[in-house]
Design an enzyme around this catalytic site. Structure first.
Site, short mmCIF file in Angstrom:
data_model
loop_
_atom_site.label_atom_id
_atom_site.label_comp_id
_atom_site.label_asym_id
_atom_site.label_seq_id
_atom_site.Cartn_x
_atom_site.Cartn_y
_atom_site.Cartn_z
N GLY A 155 0.85 -1.19 0.00
CA GLY A 155 0.00 0.00 0.00
C GLY A 155 0.88 1.23 0.00
N ARG A 156 0.34 2.31 0.55
CA ARG A 156 1.07 3.60 0.53
C ARG A 156 2.42 3.48 1.23
NH1 ARG A 156 -4.64 5.81 1.31
NH2 ARG A 156 -4.58 4.35 3.02
N ILE A 157 2.42 2.85 2.43
CA ILE A 157 3.67 2.80 3.21
C ILE A 157 4.66 1.84 2.54
CG2 ILE A 157 4.69 2.23 5.46
CD1 ILE A 157 1.92 3.07 6.70
N ARG A 178 -1.84 -8.58 -2.14
CA ARG A 178 -3.07 -9.22 -2.62
C ARG A 178 -3.28 -8.93 -4.10
NH1 ARG A 178 -7.39 -7.30 1.59
NH2 ARG A 178 -6.05 -5.54 1.20
N ILE A 237 6.34 -3.72 10.99
CA ILE A 237 5.77 -2.43 11.43
C ILE A 237 4.28 -2.41 11.14
CG2 ILE A 237 7.90 -1.06 11.21
CD1 ILE A 237 6.69 0.02 8.53
N ALA A 238 3.71 -3.60 10.87
CA ALA A 238 2.29 -3.64 10.47
C ALA A 238 1.40 -3.75 11.69
CB ALA A 238 2.08 -4.81 9.50
N ARG A 239 1.16 -4.94 12.16
CA ARG A 239 0.35 -5.17 13.35
C ARG A 239 0.82 -6.45 14.03
NH1 ARG A 239 -1.03 -0.73 13.55
NH2 ARG A 239 -3.11 0.17 13.60
N GLU A 268 0.21 -6.71 22.45
CA GLU A 268 0.90 -5.53 22.98
C GLU A 268 -0.02 -4.72 23.89
OE1 GLU A 268 1.76 -3.86 18.99
OE2 GLU A 268 0.68 -2.08 19.65
N HIS A 286 5.76 0.41 19.36
CA HIS A 286 4.72 0.88 18.42
C HIS A 286 4.82 2.41 18.20
CE1 HIS A 286 0.51 -0.29 16.76
NE2 HIS A 286 1.04 0.71 16.06
C1 GLV Z 1 -0.35 2.93 13.73
O1 GLV Z 1 -0.08 1.80 13.96
C2 GLV Z 1 -1.40 3.31 12.84
O2 GLV Z 1 -2.15 2.45 12.37
O3 GLV Z 1 -1.52 4.51 12.55
#
Ligand code: GLV
Length: 326
Positions: A155-157, A178, A237-239, A268, A286
Site C-alpha cells: 500500500g502507501r507505506i 493481494r 511495522i504492520a500489526r 501488545e 509501536h
Molecule cells: C499505527 O499503527 C497506525 O495504524 O496509525
C-alpha cells in the site's frame, strides 16, 4: 446546541481547543486506560468519539451507544474497529491515511538498518562496559545497500519504503501483495512483483506492511521463517498477530534467520518473554508514526473528520462511506 463528543485518550492541547470550538467535549488528558465498560459509560449521550487503536469498537459497545454517529481513529490501521458492526449500526468510521506514510516508511527503514547492522545489540554491549578492543568480526551484520528488499503488503507505506530502498540504497526491491500494482506504479517504486514463496526465499531484508485482518493472522510463522535465508532480517511495522512471535523467537534463537526488528506485537503492550531475552531483535514500542509533526497531523485529521461529519455532514477520510448522516 453543540454535539457531544468523547476524546478517549490524551491529545495535543491545540487539537482539544479546536474540538471545543465545535463540540461539548469530554476529554481524558490524564490518559486513563479505560476498561471496555468504562468506555461504554463515557460514551453515553455522545455523538462522536475520537479514538486510538486502544479502544475496541464492536457490536456489543455499539448496542449500548445508540446516539453514536462517528468514531474517528487517530491511526491509519483500524483493526480496533469492527467495521461491519459499525456499518450495520450506522456509525461512520474514519482513519488517518497519507499523513503518516513517509514518517512510518522512515521508521521501517530505521528498523531494517538497526536489525541488519546490529545497532541495539552493539549499543547494549558498549553501555555494559564490555568494549575493550577492536575485532575484525565484532558485530558484523549484513549490508543493506545493494541487497534484496522484500516487502509484504504494498500500500502507501510499502511503496514509500520501496522508493527508499530502490532509489536511495540501490536495492533490488521485490514485493508481494493481494493485488499487483500497475506497471507505472511498479516502475516509480522500482519494485517487481513476486510470489509469496519467492519473496520469502529471495529477500535479504523482509518488511511487513500489510493491514491486519483475521486472514493475516500468523502470515509469518515457523513454516515461512524456515523458507527465509539464514542471513535474513525480518521487520514488522504492520500489526501484532501478523507474525507468530513465539515462532519468530525460536527462529532467532536457532539461527533460522539472523535478526529482526519489531514495532508491533501479539497482545501488545505485552511482549513475548522469549523475544525480550534475545540479543538479535530490536524492539520498539509501536512508534513508527511517532514524530511530533506527524502525530499532530494525525490528530488534526481525526478532529477534522469529527468536525466534517458532525458539523458539515461530510468526513474527509471515511472507511465506510455507505453510512450516511441522519
Ligand atoms: C499505527 O499503527 C497506525 O495504524 O496509525
Amino acid at each position: 446546541m453543540k454535539p457531544n463528543i468523547l476524546v478517549a485518550r490524551a491529545v495535543f492541547p491545540q487539537v482539544l481547543t479546536l474540538l471545543e470550538q465545535h463540540f461539548e467535549v469530554t476529554s481524558n488528558q490524564d490518559d486513563v486506560l479505560w476498561t471496555p465498560a468504562q468506555l461504554i459509560a463515557k460514551l453515553q449521550g455522545k455523538q462522536g468519539a475520537f479514538t486510538t487503536g486502544s479502544q475496541r469498537i464492536d457490536a456489543e459497545l455499539l448496542a449500548t451507544c445508540p446516539e453514536l454517529k462517528i468514531c474517528a481513529n487517530m491511526a491509519v490501521g483500524y483493526n480496533n474497529f469492527d467495521l461491519d458492526a459499525m456499518t450495520a449500526a450506522g456509525v461512520l468510521a474514519t482513519n488517518t491515511p497519507d499523513v503518516l506514510t513517509e514518517t512510518t516508511a522512515d521508521f521501517g527503514f530505521a528498523l531494517i538498518m538497526a536489525a541488519a547492522r546490529r545497532m541495539a545489540e552493539s549499543e547494549h554491549f558498549l553501555r555494559a562496559g564490555l568494549w575493550n578492543s577492536w575485532r575484525y568480526d565484532m558485530f558484523a551484520g549484513s549490508d543493506v545497500h545493494g541487497s534484496t528488499l522484500g516487502i509484504l503488503g504494498m500500500g502507501r507505506i510499502g511503496q514509500a519504503i520501496a522508493k527508499r530502498g530502490a532509489h536511495g540504497f540501490g536495492m533490488k526491491v521485490i514485493y508481494h501483495n493481494r493485488s499487483r500494482l500497475d506497471a507505472a506504479t511498479e516502475a516509480a517504486c522500482g519494485a517487481a512483483y513476486v510470489s509469496k514463496q519467492d519473496l520469502l526465499q529471495q529477500a535479504d531484508h523482509l518488511i511487513l506492511v500489510l493491514p491486519y485482518s483475521p486472514e493475516a493472522y500468523h502470515t509469518i510463522g515457523a513454516a515461512e521463517l524456515a523458507q527465509m535465508k539464514p542471513t535474513a532480517t525480518l521487520v514488522n511495522i504492520a500489526r501484532g498477530g501478523i507474525v507468530d512471535d513465539a515462532a519468530l523467537a525460536a527462529a532467532l534463537r536457532q539461527g533460522v534467520i539472523a535478526a529482526a526488528g519489531l514495532d508491533v506485537y501479539e497482545g501488545e503492550p505485552k511482549v513475548h518473554p522469549d523475544l525480550l531475552a534475545l540479543p538479535n531483535v530490536v524492539l520498539t514500542p509501536h512508534i513508527a508514526s511517532a514524530t511530533m509533526p506527524t502525530r499532530l497531523a494525525m490528530a488534526q485529521l481525526a478532529a477534522d473528520n469529527l468536525i466534517g461529519y458532525l458539523v458539515h455532514g461530510k468526513a474527509l477520510t471515511p472507511l465506510n462511506p455507505q453510512v450516511v448522516k441522519t
